[in-house]
Structure formats: structure tokens, C-alpha cells
Scaffold this motif. Structure first.
Motif, PDB file in Angstrom:
ATOM      1  N   ALA A   1      26.421   3.711 -19.240  1.00  0.00           N
ATOM      2  CA  ALA A   1      25.809   2.647 -18.442  1.00  0.00           C
ATOM      3  C   ALA A   1      25.311   1.547 -19.371  1.00  0.00           C
ATOM      4  O   ALA A   1      25.286   1.710 -20.598  1.00  0.00           O
ATOM      5  N   ILE A   2      24.933   0.420 -18.770  1.00  0.00           N
ATOM      6  CA  ILE A   2      24.164  -0.614 -19.458  1.00  0.00           C
ATOM      7  C   ILE A   2      23.013  -0.988 -18.537  1.00  0.00           C
ATOM      8  O   ILE A   2      23.229  -1.454 -17.420  1.00  0.00           O
ATOM      9  N   ASP A   3      21.800  -0.743 -18.998  1.00  0.00           N
ATOM     10  CA  ASP A   3      20.621  -1.016 -18.178  1.00  0.00           C
ATOM     11  C   ASP A   3      19.976  -2.360 -18.498  1.00  0.00           C
ATOM     12  O   ASP A   3      19.473  -3.031 -17.601  1.00  0.00           O
TER      13      ASP A   3
ATOM     14  N   MET B   1      26.441  -3.554 -14.053  1.00  0.00           N
ATOM     15  CA  MET B   1      25.131  -3.572 -13.404  1.00  0.00           C
ATOM     16  C   MET B   1      25.278  -3.702 -11.893  1.00  0.00           C
ATOM     17  O   MET B   1      24.513  -3.102 -11.125  1.00  0.00           O
ATOM     18  N   ARG B   2      26.265  -4.485 -11.467  1.00  0.00           N
ATOM     19  CA  ARG B   2      26.501  -4.668 -10.030  1.00  0.00           C
ATOM     20  C   ARG B   2      26.882  -3.342  -9.376  1.00  0.00           C
ATOM     21  O   ARG B   2      26.406  -3.024  -8.272  1.00  0.00           O
ATOM     22  N   ARG B   3      27.711  -2.569 -10.043  1.00  0.00           N
ATOM     23  CA  ARG B   3      28.089  -1.255  -9.504  1.00  0.00           C
ATOM     24  C   ARG B   3      26.895  -0.302  -9.496  1.00  0.00           C
ATOM     25  O   ARG B   3      26.757   0.528  -8.586  1.00  0.00           O
ATOM     26  N   GLN B   4      26.054  -0.413 -10.521  1.00  0.00           N
ATOM     27  CA  GLN B   4      24.864   0.444 -10.602  1.00  0.00           C
ATOM     28  C   GLN B   4      23.797   0.043  -9.581  1.00  0.00           C
ATOM     29  O   GLN B   4      22.926   0.847  -9.243  1.00  0.00           O
ATOM     30  N   ARG B   5      23.849  -1.236  -9.133  1.00  0.00           N
ATOM     31  CA  ARG B   5      22.790  -1.820  -8.317  1.00  0.00           C
ATOM     32  C   ARG B   5      21.451  -1.778  -9.053  1.00  0.00           C
ATOM     33  O   ARG B   5      20.381  -1.571  -8.455  1.00  0.00           O
TER      34      ARG B   5
END
Length: 283
Positions: free
Chosen positions: A78-80, A124-128
Motif C-alpha cells: 500500500a501507500i498511505d 489511494m483511490r482504491r484504498q479509499r
């Protein structure tokens, strides 16, 4: 995102605030993808450690940026948080600076962060979830310094970009913050981080005096503590309600207040004349 371990992607992490921020995050147990134009310099400043991914990246090259983002997601999943920290100062008057000097400054200070965002935001969009931190400068809100038009213009652009970005990504659960540091005691005023115009014009004495001040008097005496600035950024990201605008240092606060006061003065003085430019109500 929890307030525990996050994945941070930091550009310009081999020196200055970027390096200190990376070190502080690793000490706190976060995972860090750190980029630099020179991997050797990056590894020398922040030796390989658990949770660190050192990436040699040309931020002006889309393929290089994409490879760095892909490597981060592959390694950490991920990228937070993205911190667009890389950049440099360009000194020179409007009349003296060439198009090439202006364009290069914008390429590194504005278009490089855009490259990073284009490749990081889909994750990030996929992670919301996620947080974008763009490191501007106090000259990104108070640009009244002779000889620094190019640098101020890039930082104003980064601030405006962040404001619009924040409005775009809010519905996706993503935050955005623009940081306005005052003078911070790093090597920013060294030749590696400050470019001086190839051409100068003697009549612009204020610009010359400003350059002399920065090179000969301020270097190594800046008021800002980079470790405290790094901690401020971390605190802002993990806050329940992160700020859109984050000022770092007493000087930054004072200059921001002065700018707002100046705007208020002009607004009040010209309010009636300004309002008179509208069509009459009802038309």
C-alpha cells in the motif's frame, strides 16, 4: 488508516527535512519508501534498515516515478502517505532569468510532484484512504522577496494545487496538506539545493542584497529545527483532523499573518470600487 504503522513515500529523502523525516518515521515503526536521484547518497544518509525501501528515482521521468511507486506497493502492499519534498531554490530577477531556468525550476518543484501524484493516487483511490503532503515554503504564501520570483511562483503553484487536490479527493477519504516552512537549518542554501541565475543585472540591488543575505548570513543560522519540523508533519498526518495549511516556525507564522493583514488592507481600501464592477442586482 490507523495511527500505528503506515507506508510513507518520501521524495528528496537523502538530505534535509526529507532524510530527517524518514529517520523519525522508521524510529516510530512506520515503513518508508525513500527516493533520491542518487541511491548511494540515500543509503549513506539513511542506512538500509527494516522498513526502509531506498529508491533511485528521476522525478522528472514518468517511467522512473511509476517504477518507484510500483516497487513501493509491491514491497509494502500500500501507500498511505505521500510527501512531495524534493525541490530546489532558483534565485534571479524576472528580467534576468531565462525561460530554461524558469522551466527547470517548475519541472522539479511542480511537475515532478504531479508525476508522483498521478501514479500514487490510483492506489489511494482504491484504498479509499491516504494523505498527500506537499512541502511548499513560506514564500508560497508571502512572495515579496526581490530575486526569488521563480521559486515563489513554484511554491504558490504547489499550494494552489494542494487546495484544489484536497477538494477533489475528499470524497475518496484522502486528505491533503501543504506545508509552509520558514527558514530551516538544513543544507538548502548549498549549491546543490540553490541555483543562481546565469545572468544578473546590476541595477537590481535589492535582489543582490537578498542573495548575499541568504548565502553569507543566513546559511547555518536558520531559526527552524528540521527535526521539530519533521515531527510537526508526522503529528499533522496522524491528527484526527489534519490541517490543509500547515505553517512551520515562528517566522512562517509571522509572515503569514503579515500577508493576510496586507490582503485585508487592500480588500477594505478597494471594496466599494470592486463591488461596483458587478451588474446591478436583478439584471
Amino acid at each position: 488508516m490507523s495511527n500505528t504503522s503506515r507506508v510513507w513515500f518520501i521524495t528528496g529523502a537523502s538530505k534535509g527535512i526529507g532524510r530527517i523525516l524518514a529517520d523519525a518515521l522508521l524510529a516510530d515503526g512506520h515503513r518508508v519508501a525513500a527516493t533520491s536521484r542518487d541511491r548511494a547518497a540515500l543509503e549513506k544518509s539513511s542506512p538500509e534498515a527494516n522498513g526502509l525501501l531506498a529508491l533511485e528515482t528521476d522525478l522528472t521521468n514518468a517511467a522512473s516515478v511509476k517504477a518507484a511507486i510500483d516497487a513501493t506497493v509491491e514491497r509494502f502492499g500500500a501507500i498511505d502517505v505521500v510527501v512531495n519534498n524534493a525541490g530546489y531554490g532558483q534565485q534571479g530577477t524576472v528580467e534576468a532569468l531565462s525561460d530554461a531556468e524558469y522551466r527547470r525550476n517548475f519541472e522539479v518543484n511542480v511537475f515532478a510532484p504531479l508525476q508522483v501524484l498521478r501514479h500514487a493516487l490510483p492506489h489511494m483511490r482504491r484504498q479509499r484512504s491516504g494523505h498527500i503532503v506537499n512541502i511548499a515554503s513560506i514564500v508560497g504564501i508571502q512572495g515579496g522577496y526581490a530575486g526569488w520570483s521563480s521559486y515563489a511562483a513554484t511554491k504558490f503553484a504547489l499550494a494552489g494545487l494542494t487546495e484544489s487536490l484536497a477538494a477533489e479527493v475528499a470524497e475518496l477519504g484522502i486528505k491533503a496538506t501543504v506545508v509552509y516552512p520558514g527558514p530551516v537549518r538544513t543544507d538548502f542554501l548549498s549549491t546543490g539545493s540553490l541555483a543562481v541565475a546565469e545572468h544578473s543585472i546590476d541595477e537590481y540591488t535589492e535582489a543582490r542584497a537578498s542573495l548575499d543575505l541568504h548565502l553569507n548570513q543566513l546559511d547555518g543560522k536558520q531559526a527552524g529545527d528540521p527535526e521539530k519540523v519533521a515531527r510537526l508533519i508526522i503529528d499533522a498526518v496522524v491528527a484526527a483532523e489534519p490541517p490543509l495549511h500547515l505553517f512551520a516556525g515562528k517566522i512562517a507564522n509571522q509572515l503569514a499573518e503579515a500577508k493576510m493583514s496586507g490582503i485585508r488592507k487592500d480588500l477594505d481600501a478597494w471594496r466599494e470600487a470592486s463591488a461596483a464592477t458587478d451588474f446591478p442586482e436583478g439584471l
